[in-house]
Design a protein around this motif. Structure first.
Motif, PDB file in Angstrom:
ATOM      1  N   GLN A 228       0.846  -1.190   0.000  1.00 24.46           N
ATOM      2  CA  GLN A 228       0.000   0.000   0.000  1.00 24.46           C
ATOM      3  C   GLN A 228       0.879   1.236   0.000  1.00 24.46           C
ATOM      4  O   GLN A 228       1.880   1.306   0.716  1.00 24.46           O
ATOM      5  CB  GLN A 228      -0.922   0.026   1.217  1.00 24.46           C
ATOM      6  CG  GLN A 228      -2.177  -0.830   1.064  1.00 24.46           C
ATOM      7  CD  GLN A 228      -3.191  -0.534   2.146  1.00 24.46           C
ATOM      8  OE1 GLN A 228      -2.832  -0.184   3.264  1.00 24.46           O
ATOM      9  NE2 GLN A 228      -4.465  -0.678   1.815  1.00 24.46           N
ATOM     10  N   THR A 229       0.488   2.210  -0.827  1.00 24.16           N
ATOM     11  CA  THR A 229       1.233   3.464  -0.876  1.00 24.16           C
ATOM     12  C   THR A 229       0.259   4.632  -0.779  1.00 24.16           C
ATOM     13  O   THR A 229      -0.940   4.493  -1.025  1.00 24.16           O
ATOM     14  CB  THR A 229       2.035   3.598  -2.183  1.00 24.16           C
ATOM     15  OG1 THR A 229       1.134   3.556  -3.305  1.00 24.16           O
ATOM     16  CG2 THR A 229       3.056   2.502  -2.316  1.00 24.16           C
ATOM     17  N   SER A 230       0.791   5.801  -0.437  1.00 26.43           N
ATOM     18  CA  SER A 230       0.023   7.054  -0.409  1.00 26.43           C
ATOM     19  C   SER A 230       0.764   8.086  -1.235  1.00 26.43           C
ATOM     20  O   SER A 230       1.958   7.935  -1.522  1.00 26.43           O
ATOM     21  CB  SER A 230      -0.166   7.547   1.026  1.00 26.43           C
ATOM     22  OG  SER A 230      -0.907   6.616   1.779  1.00 26.43           O
ATOM     23  N   LEU A 231       0.044   9.137  -1.612  1.00 23.00           N
ATOM     24  CA  LEU A 231       0.635  10.225  -2.375  1.00 23.00           C
ATOM     25  C   LEU A 231       0.741  11.459  -1.494  1.00 23.00           C
ATOM     26  O   LEU A 231      -0.087  11.684  -0.605  1.00 23.00           O
ATOM     27  CB  LEU A 231      -0.225  10.551  -3.604  1.00 23.00           C
ATOM     28  CG  LEU A 231      -0.449   9.432  -4.609  1.00 23.00           C
ATOM     29  CD1 LEU A 231      -1.376   9.901  -5.727  1.00 23.00           C
ATOM     30  CD2 LEU A 231       0.871   8.954  -5.194  1.00 23.00           C
ATOM     31  N   ARG A 232       1.757  12.268  -1.751  1.00 25.09           N
ATOM     32  CA  ARG A 232       1.875  13.539  -1.049  1.00 25.09           C
ATOM     33  C   ARG A 232       2.603  14.538  -1.932  1.00 25.09           C
ATOM     34  O   ARG A 232       3.390  14.169  -2.810  1.00 25.09           O
ATOM     35  CB  ARG A 232       2.608  13.368   0.276  1.00 25.09           C
ATOM     36  CG  ARG A 232       4.097  13.102   0.138  1.00 25.09           C
ATOM     37  CD  ARG A 232       4.768  12.984   1.498  1.00 25.09           C
ATOM     38  NE  ARG A 232       6.200  12.730   1.363  1.00 25.09           N
ATOM     39  CZ  ARG A 232       6.986  12.407   2.386  1.00 25.09           C
ATOM     40  NH1 ARG A 232       6.465  12.294   3.604  1.00 25.09           N
ATOM     41  NH2 ARG A 232       8.272  12.200   2.205  1.00 25.09           N
ATOM     42  N   ILE A 233       2.279  15.798  -1.698  1.00 26.95           N
ATOM     43  CA  ILE A 233       3.032  16.870  -2.337  1.00 26.95           C
ATOM     44  C   ILE A 233       4.364  16.980  -1.612  1.00 26.95           C
ATOM     45  O   ILE A 233       4.406  16.938  -0.367  1.00 26.95           O
ATOM     46  CB  ILE A 233       2.272  18.205  -2.252  1.00 26.95           C
ATOM     47  CG1 ILE A 233       0.864  18.060  -2.853  1.00 26.95           C
ATOM     48  CG2 ILE A 233       3.035  19.313  -2.958  1.00 26.95           C
ATOM     49  CD1 ILE A 233       0.855  17.716  -4.311  1.00 26.95           C
ATOM     50  N   LYS A 234       5.438  17.088  -2.347  1.00 26.77           N
ATOM     51  CA  LYS A 234       6.764  17.111  -1.737  1.00 26.77           C
ATOM     52  C   LYS A 234       6.851  18.195  -0.669  1.00 26.77           C
ATOM     53  O   LYS A 234       6.519  19.350  -0.911  1.00 26.77           O
ATOM     54  CB  LYS A 234       7.834  17.343  -2.802  1.00 26.77           C
ATOM     55  CG  LYS A 234       8.028  16.147  -3.719  1.00 26.77           C
ATOM     56  CD  LYS A 234       9.108  16.385  -4.750  1.00 26.77           C
ATOM     57  CE  LYS A 234       9.287  15.156  -5.646  1.00 26.77           C
ATOM     58  NZ  LYS A 234      10.289  15.378  -6.708  1.00 26.77           N
ATOM     59  N   GLY A 235       7.265  17.774   0.520  1.00 29.89           N
ATOM     60  CA  GLY A 235       7.397  18.703   1.631  1.00 29.89           C
ATOM     61  C   GLY A 235       6.101  18.982   2.355  1.00 29.89           C
ATOM     62  O   GLY A 235       6.073  19.801   3.272  1.00 29.89           O
ATOM     63  N   CYS A 236       5.011  18.308   1.953  1.00 36.45           N
ATOM     64  CA  CYS A 236       3.705  18.536   2.580  1.00 36.45           C
ATOM     65  C   CYS A 236       3.163  17.229   3.140  1.00 36.45           C
ATOM     66  O   CYS A 236       3.778  16.172   3.011  1.00 36.45           O
ATOM     67  CB  CYS A 236       2.719  19.129   1.575  1.00 36.45           C
ATOM     68  SG  CYS A 236       3.249  20.703   0.872  1.00 36.45           S
ATOM     69  N   SER A 237       1.979  17.327   3.724  1.00 35.45           N
ATOM     70  CA  SER A 237       1.361  16.142   4.308  1.00 35.45           C
ATOM     71  C   SER A 237       0.760  15.266   3.219  1.00 35.45           C
ATOM     72  O   SER A 237       0.620  15.671   2.060  1.00 35.45           O
ATOM     73  CB  SER A 237       0.279  16.548   5.311  1.00 35.45           C
ATOM     74  OG  SER A 237      -0.702  17.345   4.674  1.00 35.45           O
ATOM     75  N   THR A 238       0.356  14.074   3.603  1.00 39.12           N
ATOM     76  CA  THR A 238      -0.218  13.111   2.661  1.00 39.12           C
ATOM     77  C   THR A 238      -1.546  13.623   2.102  1.00 39.12           C
ATOM     78  O   THR A 238      -2.343  14.231   2.829  1.00 39.12           O
ATOM     79  CB  THR A 238      -0.444  11.759   3.367  1.00 39.12           C
ATOM     80  OG1 THR A 238       0.809  11.309   3.893  1.00 39.12           O
ATOM     81  CG2 THR A 238      -0.982  10.725   2.407  1.00 39.12           C
ATOM     82  N   ILE A 239      -1.796  13.367   0.838  1.00 37.16           N
ATOM     83  CA  ILE A 239      -3.058  13.763   0.206  1.00 37.16           C
ATOM     84  C   ILE A 239      -4.177  12.876   0.754  1.00 37.16           C
ATOM     85  O   ILE A 239      -4.051  11.649   0.743  1.00 37.16           O
ATOM     86  CB  ILE A 239      -2.967  13.627  -1.324  1.00 37.16           C
ATOM     87  CG1 ILE A 239      -1.903  14.584  -1.871  1.00 37.16           C
ATOM     88  CG2 ILE A 239      -4.311  13.895  -1.986  1.00 37.16           C
ATOM     89  CD1 ILE A 239      -1.644  14.425  -3.351  1.00 37.16           C
ATOM     90  N   PRO A 240      -5.269  13.469   1.233  1.00 38.60           N
ATOM     91  CA  PRO A 240      -6.368  12.659   1.792  1.00 38.60           C
ATOM     92  C   PRO A 240      -6.907  11.641   0.781  1.00 38.60           C
ATOM     93  O   PRO A 240      -7.033  11.932  -0.401  1.00 38.60           O
ATOM     94  CB  PRO A 240      -7.439  13.706   2.140  1.00 38.60           C
ATOM     95  CG  PRO A 240      -6.694  14.993   2.259  1.00 38.60           C
ATOM     96  CD  PRO A 240      -5.555  14.903   1.298  1.00 38.60           C
ATOM     97  N   ARG A 241      -7.223  10.466   1.271  1.00 45.47           N
ATOM     98  CA  ARG A 241      -7.852   9.390   0.488  1.00 45.47           C
ATOM     99  C   ARG A 241      -7.014   8.971  -0.720  1.00 45.47           C
ATOM    100  O   ARG A 241      -7.543   8.500  -1.708  1.00 45.47           O
ATOM    101  CB  ARG A 241      -9.259   9.784   0.048  1.00 45.47           C
ATOM    102  CG  ARG A 241     -10.205  10.017   1.225  1.00 45.47           C
ATOM    103  CD  ARG A 241     -11.619  10.313   0.760  1.00 45.47           C
ATOM    104  NE  ARG A 241     -11.718  11.543   0.013  1.00 45.47           N
ATOM    105  CZ  ARG A 241     -11.772  12.755   0.558  1.00 45.47           C
ATOM    106  NH1 ARG A 241     -11.762  12.881   1.877  1.00 45.47           N
ATOM    107  NH2 ARG A 241     -11.862  13.828  -0.187  1.00 45.47           N
ATOM    108  N   SER A 242      -5.695   9.179  -0.653  1.00 44.21           N
ATOM    109  CA  SER A 242      -4.837   8.755  -1.761  1.00 44.21           C
ATOM    110  C   SER A 242      -4.229   7.381  -1.534  1.00 44.21           C
ATOM    111  O   SER A 242      -3.519   6.866  -2.392  1.00 44.21           O
ATOM    112  CB  SER A 242      -3.719   9.778  -1.993  1.00 44.21           C
ATOM    113  OG  SER A 242      -2.824   9.793  -0.899  1.00 44.21           O
TER     114      SER A 242
END
Length: 754
Positions: A228-242
């Protein structure tokens, strides 16, 4: 055809500043003017068409003359470049984000918090995503949208996922370790990067070499039961429901070590190969754009045939086919009832070739449930036509050829066509004006010969009408002029056939109904009373008398009209028209409420842009599927007791499946028609408690052996049975009872949606 320089007014136009070829500055100015006109709000359909053509022309010029166009763009100091965002607005290009990672689209779900550039395939630039990326990279850096792949990163959720049950003996893990570190794969990787973009490869050659060295010397492949992986904007928190289950994930440690995590799967599974290809595409920093080459190499069992595979491969990667919000609806698509209030009811509207309009298919609102609901679809004006045998010279009721979709064209009265207005997104909630072209040249379709609109005495009416549609409050001193215009239009309407007369009266009735004129309630009430009084007067007297006719023939004609009017009164339609006006009022209030709740968000609803029913229900289309389900069930009932029981069961199967599909349309606005009814029933049952037991009924049909094949083909039954033997009258009757329960449940559910 004469050369341009020999044209009569060529020199005049040249002196006025026109150019023979559209310049880069002109494309940018057009986009800037539309941005200013739309005030940064959502674009209406005809603005969209112009924006898409301007964007297409600009990028094609950039493709053909990249150096010249780049210089032109860099020299536009006083002008900003505006490009369409995926929420249907024009936005400064350098504030947008270009999706160079379309495989992440479903996981972001609009939560990335940034405005995305519209898919360029919607701007007549083809569907090759690699080509779109090259075009974006040709823009000057100061105008270029940011790349999503450069600001997005994927992270592994669990640092210690569970090793697959084969452990170190996993054949998939071993095969990939050998393949990916082989000289043949690495050589093929370099070959693909050079083929995709030789200049880009040369500019990033050192980076590519580091990747190849790490594959050759520092690759480790590990196979796990679940990733399982999640997405995030570099330097920011994880994108919800990603968070999402993934089949492959690559992690780099410096420049020397690559750790490839894979979820155990079949080595030839296309989803696994695609996930692996996308992982390597990202690892190359998008130096490889066409994943089909990677899939060919990753699926190759013999590493010595990789070069042969690449030699023979001609398939290009095709970008995602999901419809953008900027995309215009296809002609013939039903217009959602929730935006009917945006259709302008003015009977004096003028239409031009190429314009998107609403087409009234059914004014009576024919509904098997007895409710009143007019049906409109989208259409495109092709051209104005002269109706054969038309003796009427009235400025009302012109005729147009329109594209109604499905490769069909139709000639209809202008009284069946409606312009769109822009919804009011202000806090004051004013009425909106039509945002349609003011001249035929703004929306000409290629290859069409425009017919200039000719309306005898129309000019004054058009001017006054536009004032009445103004978003500003109507001044009291304008009331006498409005009353005169209403009387004049009604008197003209009484010279038309009764069917056309009804259309005009309906439009005036809805236009001035107090429920649709909350901001001009006092004036609208006066006009509405005047309208009803004038209708009563004309119904009683016809249009006979010396005021309208001078000869005996005319008097006989009007006498006949008077006789018909005494029998026929338009007052019997008032109840349904009142219902429609009230519905428009509530829909408009609902829009304002939703807009107010979404203030401050860049993802506010876009009601006025014709919806494509991708995220909202489409009960109108659901009703159409349900009608066919009913028809199939009736056909099955007609075949009962006629020694055709297999056809009874087959038609019941079709009826049940179509009814289930109709429920999908009612909720989601789309449906997968290839899903088995049992799986579809399980999904649909979750939509409402009233559908409890639906899946059980569908499973009973399957238990009886009812499907689309066994009811027709003997080779699917034990020898020597044929479908006619298997399905007895008793079985057919039970199947019909079960199907009837399914249809009734779904009918009641869809009626609630309507």
């Amino acid at each position: 055809k004469l050369p341009l320089e020999l044209g009569s007014f060529h020199q005049v136009f040249k002196l006025l500043g026109t150019e023979d070829i559209i310049s880069t500055k002109q494309y940018v100015e057009v986009l800037g003017r539309i941005f200013k006109l739309s005030e940064g709000k959502h674009l209406e359909p005809n603005e969209m068409r112009t924006v898409k053509r301007a964007v297409s022309g600009l990028f094609k010029s950039l493709q053909n003359e990249p150096i010249k166009v780049r210089i032109d763009l860099e020299n536009l100091r006083d002008l900003g470049l505006y490009l369409p965002s995926n929420d249907g607005r024009l936005t400064k290009s350098n504030t947008l984000v270009f999706d160079d990672a379309p495989h992440y689209k479903s996981r972001m779900q609009g939560n990335v918090g940034m405005l995305m550039l519209v898919d360029l395939s919607q701007c007549y630039l083809g569907k090759d995503h690699a080509f779109h990326t090259k075009l974006i990279m040709l823009l000057p850096a100061k105008l270029r949208p940011r790349l999503l792949g450069g600001i997005l990163e994927e992270i592994l959720d669990e640092e210690t996922p569970k090793i697959c049950h084969f452990g170190a003996l996993c054949s998939l893990q071993g095969r990939l370790q050998l393949l990916l570190s082989s000289e043949q794969f690495i050589t093929g990787l370099i070959r693909i990067m050079k083929h995709e973009n030789d200049n880009a490869y040369l500019a990033n050659e050192e980076k590519a070499n580091r990747l190849c060295r790490a594959l050759r010397e520092g690759l480790k492949v590990s196979c796990f039961e679940k990733l399982q992986t999640s997405l995030r904007i570099k330097g920011c928190s994880t994108i919800p429901r990603s968070k999402s289950e993934t089949l492959a994930f690559l992690k780099r440690y410096g420049n020397a070590v690559i750790h490839l995590y894979i979820q155990h799967a079949e080595g030839k599974d296309i989803n696994f190969l695609l996930a692996l290809a996308m992982t390597f595409k990202t690892a190359t920093d998008n130096l490889i754009l066409d994943t089909s080459y990677l899939i060919a190499m990753l699926g190759c069992n013999d590493i010595y045939r990789i070069n042969e595979k690449l030699d023979n491969l001609g398939v290009k990667y095709d970008s995602s086919t999901e419809r953008s919000k900027l995309e215009l609806p296809l002609p013939g698509t039903p217009i959602s009832a929730e935006i009917h209030y945006l259709l302008l009811m003015d009977p004096l509207n003028v239409f031009y070739p190429g314009e998107y309009v609403g087409y009234l298919v059914d004014a009576e609102g024919g509904d098997i449930y007895g409710s009143y609901q007019p049906t409109y679809t989208y259409a495109i004006i092709v051209q104005e036509v002269e109706r054969e045998g038309a003796e009427n010279s009235s400025f009302l009721g012109k005729y147009f050829q329109i594209d109604i979709g499905y490769s069909e064209y139709k000639i209809v009265s202008s009284l069946d066509l409606y312009k769109f207005s822009r919804p009011d997104e202000s806090s004051q909630g004013r009425d909106s004006t039509p945002t349609t072209p003011t001249s035929p040249t703004e929306c000409l379709s290629p290859g069409l010969r425009p017919i200039p609109p000719h309306f005898p005495g129309r000019e004054s009416h058009r001017a006054s009408t536009s004032r009445h549609q103004s978003p500003k409050k109507i001044k009291l001193h304008a009331l006498p002029e409005i009353l005169r215009e209403v009387t004049m239009v009604l008197e003209q309407a009484w010279r038309l056939p009764e069917s056309e007369r009804k259309k005009i009266i309906r439009r005036l009735y809805l236009k001035w109904h107090p429920d649709k004129n909350a901001e001009n309630l006092e004036i609208a009430t006066e006009v509405f009373k005047h309208l009803q009084n004038e209708i009563n007067r004309l119904e009683k007297q016809g249009v006979g008398g010396s005021e309208f006719s001078t000869d005996r023939t005319s008097r006989r004609t009007y006498s006949s009209a008077r006789f018909q009017s005494e029998k026929f009164s338009f007052q019997r339609f008032y109840t349904s028209w009142n219902q429609e006006a009230t519905s428009h009022k509530s829909d408009r209030q609902h829009f304002k409420a939703r807009f107010a709740s979404a203030s401050g968000s860049s993802h506010s609803p876009r009601f006025f842009v014709p919806p494509t029913f991708k995220t909202v229900g489409n009960p109108i289309e659901a009703r159409r599927w349900l009608r066919q389900a009913r028809a199939n069930f009736s056909a099955a009932r007609n075949d009962l007791h006629k020694n055709a029981n297999e056809w009874v069961c087959f038609k019941c199967y079709l009826a049940a499946k179509l009814a289930l599909i109709s429920a999908e349309y009612a909720v989601k606005g789309k449906s997968d028609k290839d899903v088995k009814p049992t799986a579809l029933a399980q999904k649909v049952e979750e939509y409402s408690q009233s559908l409890a037991g639906l899946a059980t009924d569908v499973n009973k049909l399957e238990a009886y052996g009812v499907d689309g094949l066994r009811t027709r083909y003997p080779d699917l039954l034990p020898f020597p049975l044929i479908p006619n033997d298997k399905f007895t009258t008793e079985v057919a009757m039970r199947v019909m009872e079960c199907t009837a329960r399914i249809i009734i449940k779904l009918e009641n559910f869809i009626q609630q949606k309507l």
